[in-house]
Design an enzyme around this catalytic site. Sequence first.
Site, PDB file in Angstrom:
ATOM      1  N   SER A 158      11.735  -4.666   6.334  1.00 26.01           N
ATOM      2  CA  SER A 158      11.026  -5.064   5.627  1.00 26.01           C
ATOM      3  C   SER A 158       9.856  -5.629   6.047  1.00 26.01           C
ATOM      4  CB  SER A 158      11.525  -6.443   4.723  1.00 26.01           C
ATOM      5  OG  SER A 158      10.571  -6.766   4.264  1.00 26.01           O
ATOM      6  N   LYS A 159       8.961  -4.785   5.546  1.00 23.64           N
ATOM      7  CA  LYS A 159       7.652  -5.141   5.466  1.00 23.64           C
ATOM      8  C   LYS A 159       6.976  -6.233   4.594  1.00 23.64           C
ATOM      9  CE  LYS A 159       3.300  -1.716   5.873  1.00 23.64           C
ATOM     10  NZ  LYS A 159       2.930  -2.050   7.128  1.00 23.64           N
TER      11      LYS A 159
END
Length: 307
Positions: A158-159
């Site tokens: 997940s950014k």
Amino acid sequence: MLQKMESIWFDGKLVPWDQAQVHVLTHGLHYGTGVFEGIRTYACPDGTSAVFRLPEHSKRLINSAKILGLDIPYSAEEISKAIIDTLVANKLPEGYIRPLAFAGAGDMGVYPGNNPTHTIIAAWPWGAYLGAEALELGIRVKTSSFARMHVNTLMSKSKAAGNYVNSVLAKMEVKHDGYDEALMLDTNGYVCEATGENFFIVRKGVIKTPPLTAILDGITRDSIITIARDLGYTVEEQLFTRDEVYYADEAFFSGTAAELTPIRELDNRVIGEGHAGPVTKALQEAFFKAAKGHDPRYGHWLTSYTF
Ligand code: PPE
């Protein structure tokens, strides 16, 4: 200082740049509950512009939110369309695009509850991320004392905004000591990635990069692997240690912002000849040709627009 543009896309509307504001009790500001993307757009030889791998970036934004449990009220296709609208409205032929979705204000406390999710898209002109000379000459890198987060501590696929505190600590540490970028190891001590880039080495003609364990599934990384294999190179996705980097023939970083940046030194050891090696140069050239619309074989990676 960032060059201001005319407008920012904010929850479905283009608003003047200076009016794109939030309340100080925004959940994402206190707890890092946001997800973002970094995307580049390049001017092409036919006079149009093209966003590099736009559907993949929009999809990763949605997936980042899903991992975090954040509900973005737009589909990947709607995000892609809004990105093009933002570029056209700002008449931006070449630059960097920053979509961000975050938990807004409402309730306080760790649990984001029913706080609304806001989505913004900003874009601006952005040159070479690690300095104008970096792409040509390569950069000096130091291994950070901060480990990349364990796979069960924060979610590296997940950014997520909160993940970047780890990156900021590492970057500040090595910048303070005069280096350009930090190489980060995972919690087992294997080479992982940088604060905002994936990592590659070349040894005896073989390209190696860490597998998708504790790293971001980089879209530039994927592009480089594809291009390298198309050029006939062997690419191995496997764990390796920092001492293998010390005697590698070549090393480089990949990322949307950093593009393909050669590394000339790690921990005060010169890598190879101390400048971009032949494989790095070949990949860098092929990557820029693909991204800037000079290579029809990779035309499917480009979303064109004009204004
Ligand atoms: N690892 C990390 C931790 C990372 O942040 C990035 C992108 C990458 C790998 C490369 O991913 P990709 O861009 O899909 O190839 N880092 C973004 C943020 C940089 C920043 O300073 O902000 C970027 O390059 O846009």
